[in-house]
Design an enzyme around this catalytic site. Structure first.
Site, PDB file in Angstrom:
ATOM      1  N   LYS A 157     -10.881  -1.453  -1.784  1.00 25.89           N
ATOM      2  CA  LYS A 157     -10.597  -2.226  -0.589  1.00 25.89           C
ATOM      3  C   LYS A 157     -11.796  -2.063   0.359  1.00 25.89           C
ATOM      4  O   LYS A 157     -12.351  -0.980   0.413  1.00 25.89           O
ATOM      5  CB  LYS A 157      -9.316  -1.686   0.101  1.00 25.89           C
ATOM      6  CG  LYS A 157      -8.071  -1.734  -0.798  1.00 25.89           C
ATOM      7  CD  LYS A 157      -6.915  -0.956  -0.169  1.00 25.89           C
ATOM      8  CE  LYS A 157      -5.732  -0.871  -1.134  1.00 25.89           C
ATOM      9  NZ  LYS A 157      -4.598  -0.079  -0.633  1.00 25.89           N
ATOM     10  N   SER A 203      -2.485   0.939  -4.586  1.00 27.09           N
ATOM     11  CA  SER A 203      -2.952   2.138  -3.891  1.00 27.09           C
ATOM     12  C   SER A 203      -4.328   2.583  -4.367  1.00 27.09           C
ATOM     13  O   SER A 203      -4.577   2.674  -5.566  1.00 27.09           O
ATOM     14  CB  SER A 203      -1.968   3.290  -4.110  1.00 27.09           C
ATOM     15  OG  SER A 203      -2.504   4.478  -3.565  1.00 27.09           O
ATOM     16  N   ALA A 204      -5.196   2.900  -3.415  1.00 21.33           N
ATOM     17  CA  ALA A 204      -6.541   3.386  -3.729  1.00 21.33           C
ATOM     18  C   ALA A 204      -6.534   4.849  -4.165  1.00 21.33           C
ATOM     19  O   ALA A 204      -7.574   5.408  -4.503  1.00 21.33           O
ATOM     20  CB  ALA A 204      -7.432   3.217  -2.506  1.00 21.33           C
ATOM     21  N   ASP A 257       0.879  -1.150   0.000  1.00 15.82           N
ATOM     22  CA  ASP A 257       0.000   0.000   0.000  1.00 15.82           C
ATOM     23  C   ASP A 257       0.935   1.223   0.000  1.00 15.82           C
ATOM     24  O   ASP A 257       2.114   1.101   0.357  1.00 15.82           O
ATOM     25  CB  ASP A 257      -0.877  -0.039   1.253  1.00 15.82           C
ATOM     26  CG  ASP A 257      -1.663   1.240   1.458  1.00 15.82           C
ATOM     27  OD1 ASP A 257      -2.259   1.721   0.489  1.00 15.82           O
ATOM     28  OD2 ASP A 257      -1.660   1.762   2.593  1.00 15.82           O
ATOM     29  N   LEU A 258       0.429   2.375  -0.394  1.00 16.19           N
ATOM     30  CA  LEU A 258       1.283   3.575  -0.444  1.00 16.19           C
ATOM     31  C   LEU A 258       1.105   4.478   0.790  1.00 16.19           C
ATOM     32  O   LEU A 258       2.023   4.624   1.601  1.00 16.19           O
ATOM     33  CB  LEU A 258       0.971   4.361  -1.722  1.00 16.19           C
ATOM     34  CG  LEU A 258       1.656   5.721  -1.860  1.00 16.19           C
ATOM     35  CD1 LEU A 258       3.165   5.571  -1.973  1.00 16.19           C
ATOM     36  CD2 LEU A 258       1.115   6.467  -3.083  1.00 16.19           C
ATOM     37  N   ASP A 259      -0.107   5.031   0.903  1.00 14.04           N
ATOM     38  CA  ASP A 259      -0.365   6.035   1.947  1.00 14.04           C
ATOM     39  C   ASP A 259      -0.304   5.415   3.341  1.00 14.04           C
ATOM     40  O   ASP A 259      -1.100   4.542   3.678  1.00 14.04           O
ATOM     41  CB  ASP A 259      -1.749   6.669   1.734  1.00 14.04           C
ATOM     42  CG  ASP A 259      -1.853   7.397   0.401  1.00 14.04           C
ATOM     43  OD1 ASP A 259      -0.849   7.981  -0.031  1.00 14.04           O
ATOM     44  OD2 ASP A 259      -2.939   7.379  -0.204  1.00 14.04           O
ATOM     45  N   LYS A 289      -9.031   5.100   6.325  1.00  9.28           N
ATOM     46  CA  LYS A 289      -7.791   4.655   5.686  1.00  9.28           C
ATOM     47  C   LYS A 289      -8.073   3.575   4.639  1.00  9.28           C
ATOM     48  O   LYS A 289      -8.808   2.625   4.902  1.00  9.28           O
ATOM     49  CB  LYS A 289      -6.810   4.118   6.729  1.00  9.28           C
ATOM     50  CG  LYS A 289      -6.212   5.208   7.613  1.00  9.28           C
ATOM     51  CD  LYS A 289      -5.191   4.635   8.581  1.00  9.28           C
ATOM     52  CE  LYS A 289      -4.602   5.731   9.457  1.00  9.28           C
ATOM     53  NZ  LYS A 289      -3.718   5.162  10.501  1.00  9.28           N
ATOM     54  N   THR A 298       1.654   9.898   4.008  1.00  9.84           N
ATOM     55  CA  THR A 298       0.547  10.641   3.402  1.00  9.84           C
ATOM     56  C   THR A 298      -0.788  10.316   4.072  1.00  9.84           C
ATOM     57  O   THR A 298      -1.757  11.056   3.868  1.00  9.84           O
ATOM     58  CB  THR A 298       0.470  10.343   1.892  1.00  9.84           C
ATOM     59  OG1 THR A 298       0.865   8.985   1.692  1.00  9.84           O
ATOM     60  CG2 THR A 298       1.373  11.263   1.105  1.00  9.84           C
ATOM     61  N   GLU A 314       0.032  -3.245   4.633  1.00  6.56           N
ATOM     62  CA  GLU A 314      -1.044  -2.263   4.763  1.00  6.56           C
ATOM     63  C   GLU A 314      -1.060  -1.577   6.122  1.00  6.56           C
ATOM     64  O   GLU A 314      -0.687  -2.164   7.127  1.00  6.56           O
ATOM     65  CB  GLU A 314      -2.391  -2.992   4.607  1.00  6.56           C
ATOM     66  CG  GLU A 314      -2.944  -2.993   3.199  1.00  6.56           C
ATOM     67  CD  GLU A 314      -3.529  -1.650   2.778  1.00  6.56           C
ATOM     68  OE1 GLU A 314      -3.608  -0.724   3.628  1.00  6.56           O
ATOM     69  OE2 GLU A 314      -3.893  -1.531   1.598  1.00  6.56           O
ATOM     70  N   ASP A 315      -1.545  -0.331   6.160  1.00  3.06           N
ATOM     71  CA  ASP A 315      -1.752   0.359   7.429  1.00  3.06           C
ATOM     72  C   ASP A 315      -3.249   0.508   7.730  1.00  3.06           C
ATOM     73  O   ASP A 315      -3.612   1.075   8.761  1.00  3.06           O
ATOM     74  CB  ASP A 315      -1.121   1.758   7.400  1.00  3.06           C
ATOM     75  CG  ASP A 315      -1.856   2.696   6.465  1.00  3.06           C
ATOM     76  OD1 ASP A 315      -2.238   2.252   5.353  1.00  3.06           O
ATOM     77  OD2 ASP A 315      -2.078   3.860   6.827  1.00  3.06           O
TER      78      ASP A 315
HETATM   79  C1  BG6 Z   1      -5.924   5.735   0.085  1.00  5.87           C
HETATM   80  C2  BG6 Z   1      -5.918   6.481   1.393  1.00  5.87           C
HETATM   81  O1  BG6 Z   1      -4.645   5.273  -0.187  1.00  5.87           O
HETATM   82  O2  BG6 Z   1      -6.352   6.583  -0.975  1.00  5.87           O
HETATM   83  C3  BG6 Z   1      -7.259   7.131   1.652  1.00  5.87           C
HETATM   84  O3  BG6 Z   1      -5.618   5.569   2.441  1.00  5.87           O
HETATM   85  C4  BG6 Z   1      -7.668   7.996   0.462  1.00  5.87           C
HETATM   86  O4  BG6 Z   1      -7.169   7.912   2.827  1.00  5.87           O
HETATM   87  C5  BG6 Z   1      -7.658   7.145  -0.808  1.00  5.87           C
HETATM   88  O5  BG6 Z   1      -8.961   8.539   0.646  1.00  5.87           O
HETATM   89  C6  BG6 Z   1      -8.025   7.932  -2.059  1.00  5.87           C
HETATM   90  O6  BG6 Z   1      -7.039   8.898  -2.298  1.00  5.87           O
HETATM   91  P1  BG6 Z   1      -7.173  10.074  -3.358  1.00  5.87           P
HETATM   92  O7  BG6 Z   1      -5.777  10.639  -3.418  1.00  5.87           O
HETATM   93  O8  BG6 Z   1      -7.598   9.457  -4.653  1.00  5.87           O
HETATM   94  O9  BG6 Z   1      -8.172  11.019  -2.838  1.00  5.87           O
HETATM   95 MG    MG Z   2      -2.770   3.178   3.560  1.00  2.00          MG
END
Ligand code: BG6
Ligand code: MG
Length: 220
Positions: A146, A115-116, A8-10, A44, A16, A170-171
């Protein structure tokens, strides 16, 4: 056999997750809605629009907004978030992550990103780590968010590896659930209670060494 690690990224590679929290909190306050870190755990890993829906529901404002108004609110949050990530540099990698990426490459373990976020490419670019990834799957490439396993399964497919030979990192609660549903070994980074479904949990990325994750994977 361990063939790939899918990150996962964030909140895993860089902090982030904190920027998403700050940006949502500011938007919520403008709407007169307050939320804490415990509620934030549920946001998250969740998509932008779904996050907004959950915040509006928390403030009993879900029915007060038209779709166009929701789009505008989501856009506003993203503008704030983009300001926060614009200042990122390679120094913003979380502790140990660069060493881990390097060691995985050295050991010929494939590396994926799941990453979402629609901002994933921008963040990877700011961190200058794009070259480490054998595949990047972001929000634009999947239909289901997810905890649906689609994003992790898509990454495994693109890496041409069987999911049972992958570790997912993942976090987020929703993210750990997605990894488990994909039949991968789940590593959670963060709160033990929030991530209790994971197969292995570390408090911070500093504990996410190559040796530690390989040992955990083969102990299963
Ligand atoms: C996920 C984050 O990686 O991406 C969420 O954990 C976030 O907090 C989601 O809402 C969507 O991100 P973005 O940048 O498309 O608004
Ligand atoms: Mg995350």
């Amino acid at each position: 056999q361990l063939n790939a690690v899918i990150f996962d990224l964030d909140g895993v590679i860089t902090d982030t997750a904190e920027y998403h929290f700050i940006a949502w909190k500011q938007l919520a306050e403008e709407l007169g809605i307050t939320f804490d870190r415990a509620f934030n755990e549920q946001l998250k890993g969740v998509s932008r629009m779904e996050s907004l829906e959950r915040i509006l529901a928390l403030g009993d404002q879900a029915d007060r907004c038209t779709m166009a108004e929701k789009e505008a609110l989501a856009h506003k949050k993203n503008e704030h978030y983009k300001q926060l990530i614009a200042r990122m540099t390679p120094d913003d990698l979380l502790p140990g992550m660069l060493d881990l990426l390097r060691e995985l490459k050295r050991q010929n373990v494939k590396i994926g990103l799941a990453s979402a976020s629609k901002n994933a490419f921008t963040v990877i670019e700011r961190l200058q780590i794009g070259a480490y990834f054998d595949t990047i799957v972001d929000a634009a490439k999947v239909k289901n968010s997810k905890p649906h396993p689609e994003i992790f399964l898509t990454a495994a497919k693109q890496l041409r590896v069987d999911p049972s030979t992958c570790i997912g990192v993942e976090d987020a609660q929703a993210g750990v659930a997605a990894i488990k549903a994909a039949n991968m070994f789940a590593i959670g980074v963060g709160d033990k209670e929030a991530l209790k479904e994971a197969d292995y949990i570390v408090e911070t990325t500093a504990d996410l060494t190559y040796d530690a994750i390989v040992r955990a994977f083969y102990r299963e």
